[in-house]
Design a protein around this motif. Structure first.
Motif, PDB file in Angstrom:
ATOM      1  N   GLU A   1      34.204  38.502  55.624  1.00  8.60           N
ATOM      2  CA  GLU A   1      34.817  39.270  56.780  1.00  8.60           C
ATOM      3  C   GLU A   1      35.435  40.696  55.940  1.00  8.60           C
ATOM      4  OE1 GLU A   1      37.516  37.053  59.122  1.00  8.60           O
ATOM      5  OE2 GLU A   1      36.037  35.755  59.950  1.00  8.60           O
ATOM      6  N   ILE A   2      36.191  40.517  55.114  1.00  7.70           N
ATOM      7  CA  ILE A   2      36.905  41.293  54.537  1.00  7.70           C
ATOM      8  C   ILE A   2      36.035  42.481  53.879  1.00  7.70           C
ATOM      9  CG2 ILE A   2      38.691  42.085  52.729  1.00  7.70           C
ATOM     10  CD1 ILE A   2      40.176  39.682  53.294  1.00  7.70           C
ATOM     11  N   THR A   3      34.807  41.854  53.229  1.00  7.33           N
ATOM     12  CA  THR A   3      34.032  42.797  52.440  1.00  7.33           C
ATOM     13  C   THR A   3      33.219  43.680  53.374  1.00  7.33           C
ATOM     14  OG1 THR A   3      33.645  40.998  50.778  1.00  7.33           O
ATOM     15  CG2 THR A   3      32.116  42.723  50.860  1.00  7.33           C
ATOM     16  N   ARG A   4      32.762  42.871  54.542  1.00  5.82           N
ATOM     17  CA  ARG A   4      32.249  43.832  55.695  1.00  5.82           C
ATOM     18  C   ARG A   4      33.090  44.982  56.088  1.00  5.82           C
ATOM     19  NH1 ARG A   4      30.471  38.600  57.013  1.00  5.82           N
ATOM     20  NH2 ARG A   4      28.153  38.438  56.465  1.00  5.82           N
TER      21      ARG A   4
ATOM     22  N   ILE B   1      45.408  31.874  43.332  1.00  8.52           N
ATOM     23  CA  ILE B   1      44.153  32.460  43.857  1.00  8.52           C
ATOM     24  C   ILE B   1      43.936  33.874  43.315  1.00  8.52           C
ATOM     25  CG2 ILE B   1      42.994  33.326  45.975  1.00  8.52           C
ATOM     26  CD1 ILE B   1      44.949  31.240  47.694  1.00  8.52           C
ATOM     27  N   SER B   2      42.663  33.924  42.861  1.00  6.62           N
ATOM     28  CA  SER B   2      42.227  35.352  42.181  1.00  6.62           C
ATOM     29  C   SER B   2      40.973  35.925  43.384  1.00  6.62           C
ATOM     30  CB  SER B   2      41.688  35.185  41.006  1.00  6.62           C
ATOM     31  OG  SER B   2      40.561  34.036  40.879  1.00  6.62           O
ATOM     32  N   LEU B   3      41.051  37.250  43.387  1.00 11.39           N
ATOM     33  CA  LEU B   3      40.272  38.141  44.251  1.00 11.39           C
ATOM     34  C   LEU B   3      39.576  38.805  43.247  1.00 11.39           C
ATOM     35  CD1 LEU B   3      42.052  38.961  47.411  1.00 11.39           C
ATOM     36  CD2 LEU B   3      41.009  36.902  47.144  1.00 11.39           C
ATOM     37  N   SER B   4      38.180  38.727  43.296  1.00 16.72           N
ATOM     38  CA  SER B   4      37.324  39.652  42.559  1.00 16.72           C
ATOM     39  C   SER B   4      36.422  40.529  43.282  1.00 16.72           C
ATOM     40  CB  SER B   4      36.517  38.726  41.429  1.00 16.72           C
ATOM     41  OG  SER B   4      37.448  37.965  40.472  1.00 16.72           O
ATOM     42  N   PHE B   5      36.253  41.539  42.723  1.00 16.31           N
ATOM     43  CA  PHE B   5      35.544  42.725  43.488  1.00 16.31           C
ATOM     44  C   PHE B   5      34.467  43.093  42.477  1.00 16.31           C
ATOM     45  CE2 PHE B   5      39.833  42.653  44.926  1.00 16.31           C
ATOM     46  CZ  PHE B   5      39.733  42.962  46.223  1.00 16.31           C
TER      47      PHE B   5
ATOM     48  N   ARG C   1      36.969  28.072  54.484  1.00 16.63           N
ATOM     49  CA  ARG C   1      37.874  29.091  55.408  1.00 16.63           C
ATOM     50  C   ARG C   1      37.840  30.451  54.325  1.00 16.63           C
ATOM     51  NH1 ARG C   1      43.073  28.307  55.871  1.00 16.63           N
ATOM     52  NH2 ARG C   1      43.301  26.556  54.624  1.00 16.63           N
ATOM     53  N   SER C   2      38.202  30.309  52.823  1.00 18.58           N
ATOM     54  CA  SER C   2      38.274  31.366  52.011  1.00 18.58           C
ATOM     55  C   SER C   2      36.916  32.047  51.937  1.00 18.58           C
ATOM     56  CB  SER C   2      38.650  31.104  50.630  1.00 18.58           C
ATOM     57  OG  SER C   2      38.591  32.016  49.664  1.00 18.58           O
ATOM     58  N   GLU C   3      35.901  31.461  51.754  1.00 17.30           N
ATOM     59  CA  GLU C   3      34.435  32.181  51.763  1.00 17.30           C
ATOM     60  C   GLU C   3      34.329  33.059  53.061  1.00 17.30           C
ATOM     61  OE1 GLU C   3      29.881  30.716  51.163  1.00 17.30           O
ATOM     62  OE2 GLU C   3      31.460  29.303  50.931  1.00 17.30           O
ATOM     63  N   LYS C   4      34.352  32.438  54.144  1.00 15.10           N
ATOM     64  CA  LYS C   4      34.299  33.029  55.509  1.00 15.10           C
ATOM     65  C   LYS C   4      35.224  34.471  55.259  1.00 15.10           C
ATOM     66  CE  LYS C   4      34.375  32.399  60.451  1.00 15.10           C
ATOM     67  NZ  LYS C   4      34.694  31.541  61.501  1.00 15.10           N
ATOM     68  N   ILE C   5      36.353  34.297  55.029  1.00 10.12           N
ATOM     69  CA  ILE C   5      37.433  35.511  55.363  1.00 10.12           C
ATOM     70  C   ILE C   5      36.799  36.599  54.062  1.00 10.12           C
ATOM     71  CG2 ILE C   5      39.717  35.956  54.543  1.00 10.12           C
ATOM     72  CD1 ILE C   5      40.458  33.261  55.858  1.00 10.12           C
ATOM     73  N   CYS C   6      36.438  36.152  52.958  1.00 14.84           N
ATOM     74  CA  CYS C   6      36.084  37.115  51.842  1.00 14.84           C
ATOM     75  C   CYS C   6      34.861  38.188  52.728  1.00 14.84           C
ATOM     76  CB  CYS C   6      35.698  36.331  50.710  1.00 14.84           C
ATOM     77  SG  CYS C   6      37.077  35.877  49.671  1.00 14.84           S
TER      78      CYS C   6
ATOM     79  N   MET D   1      33.508  40.829  47.651  1.00 14.88           N
ATOM     80  CA  MET D   1      34.673  40.258  47.110  1.00 14.88           C
ATOM     81  C   MET D   1      34.410  38.552  47.345  1.00 14.88           C
ATOM     82  SD  MET D   1      38.457  40.369  49.024  1.00 14.88           S
ATOM     83  CE  MET D   1      38.623  39.074  50.010  1.00 14.88           C
ATOM     84  N   ILE D   2      34.940  37.895  46.237  1.00 12.99           N
ATOM     85  CA  ILE D   2      35.013  36.322  46.264  1.00 12.99           C
ATOM     86  C   ILE D   2      36.104  36.093  45.760  1.00 12.99           C
ATOM     87  CG2 ILE D   2      32.508  36.440  45.690  1.00 12.99           C
ATOM     88  CD1 ILE D   2      33.263  35.863  42.723  1.00 12.99           C
ATOM     89  N   ALA D   3      36.646  34.897  46.338  1.00 14.94           N
ATOM     90  CA  ALA D   3      37.816  34.341  45.924  1.00 14.94           C
ATOM     91  C   ALA D   3      37.832  32.984  45.053  1.00 14.94           C
ATOM     92  CB  ALA D   3      38.728  33.832  46.946  1.00 14.94           C
ATOM     93  N   LYS D   4      38.694  32.771  44.240  1.00 15.62           N
ATOM     94  CA  LYS D   4      38.679  31.492  43.523  1.00 15.62           C
ATOM     95  C   LYS D   4      40.003  30.816  43.610  1.00 15.62           C
ATOM     96  CE  LYS D   4      39.001  29.960  38.568  1.00 15.62           C
ATOM     97  NZ  LYS D   4      38.467  30.392  37.213  1.00 15.62           N
ATOM     98  N   ILE D   5      40.019  29.812  44.155  1.00 16.13           N
ATOM     99  CA  ILE D   5      41.261  28.855  44.399  1.00 16.13           C
ATOM    100  C   ILE D   5      41.586  27.724  43.394  1.00 16.13           C
ATOM    101  CG2 ILE D   5      42.316  27.784  46.184  1.00 16.13           C
ATOM    102  CD1 ILE D   5      40.753  29.033  48.218  1.00 16.13           C
ATOM    103  N   VAL D   6      42.823  27.678  42.851  1.00 22.22           N
ATOM    104  CA  VAL D   6      43.075  26.605  41.758  1.00 22.22           C
ATOM    105  C   VAL D   6      44.555  26.029  42.654  1.00 22.22           C
ATOM    106  CG1 VAL D   6      43.579  25.953  39.733  1.00 22.22           C
ATOM    107  CG2 VAL D   6      41.897  27.570  39.963  1.00 22.22           C
TER     108      VAL D   6
END
Length: 297
Positions: free
Chosen positions: A139-142, A62-66, A132-137, A1-6
């Protein structure tokens, strides 16, 4: 999972984008909004943002892509759960938000609109949000066992925004040209063709090189920040290894003439680069000796 923030200031624009009929949008979750139609959603966001008119960019998009490999796993319910968990870990709370899923791409993805003005008129902090978002993504992916993309080569550079787009362009260029280069001068020539220049960091007032930066499109990145394998010491070691491999290959019977002719073709350009580097080093002031002017008794 990756996030894109605008971040922006136009709720209307992002609401219209998310509810574009071509996207096959499905609303997964929301809070603090009148969701009768697009206009009521926009009015809800704008009305709350007026509680803090000094905040210029009140829109979080914010978009979350899988990975497409997780397509069968990701139900709407699970995606809504993941989105809410992501927001909680990002400390985005006590404010309006909307979560919607799109079906216009091969890979599953969702979009979130968040009001950075919370219910109390306070600002939702964006400090270090991308880090922070990169780290959280991760964590959630794992946690959910989602697919981990293997390395930066999987990133679709054309879809990135600056400065990430330029950073990945430099990454790809280094991956390609370091194995093909025999020294820093040759690497610099290859990168120059891609619009990338090199700047060396020296130790204090000496000419001892300690680090390297790569510059493109007016953006500068330390080699190790692009990737750990691109620190000065690691690139330098790889370039020396390339030379040793060429010598070993020649000893096994490969033609020396090819390498010799190649060297003749690039020698003048390499010398120009070396002269330029030498000139820069000469401009670095040297420490004056403390013994200067002392006479022997």
């Amino acid at each position: 999972m990756i996030a894109k923030i605008v971040k922006g200031q136009d709720f209307r624009g992002v609401v219209n984008y998310i509810f574009d009929r071509k996207k096959g949008t499905e609303l997964l979750a929301s809070d603090g909004l009148r969701t009768k139609n697009k206009e009521t959603i926009i009015q809800s966001f704008v009305g709350q943002a007026e509680l803090n008119p000094r905040l210029g960019k009140s829109v979080y998009h914010i978009s979350l892509s899988f990975s497409a490999k997780d397509k069968e796993l990701l139900s709407n319910e699970l995606m809504a759960e993941v989105a809410k968990e992501y927001l909680g870990k990002m400390n985005i709370c006590e404010t309006q938000f909307l979560v919607a899923r799109h079906f216009d791409k091969e890979h599953p993805h969702l979009h979130m609109i968040i009001n950075r003005v919370d219910y109390h008129g306070k600002t939702i902090s964006d400090r270090n949000d991308r880090h922070r978002s990169e780290k959280i993504c991760k964590e959630i992916t794992r946690k959910y066992g989602f697919y981990f993309a293997k390395g930066k080569e999987q990133v679709k550079v054309e879809r990135l925004h600056e400065p990430d787009k330029t950073k990945y362009e430099i990454y790809n260029a280094l991956k390609k040209y370091i194995p093909e280069s025999g020294d820093w001068a040759e690497l610099a020539m290859n990168l120059k063709e891609q619009g990338i220049s090199i700047d060396f960091k020296t130790k204090g007032t000496t000419t001892e090189v300690q680090g390297v930066r790569f510059i493109k499109n007016g953006l500068s990145f330390n080699g190790s920040k692009i990737d750990r394998q691109f620190s000065f010491s690691k690139i330098d070691a790889r370039l020396k290894q390339n030379v040793q491999e060429q010598i070993f290959s020649a000893r096994k019977g490969d033609s020396l003439s090819t390498g010799f002719l190649r060297e003749l073709l690039v020698q003048s350009q390499k010398q120009n680069y070396k002269d330029e580097l030498h000139s820069k080093r000469k401009q670095i002031p040297r420490k004056k000796s403390k013994n200067k002017g002392l006479r022997r008794s």
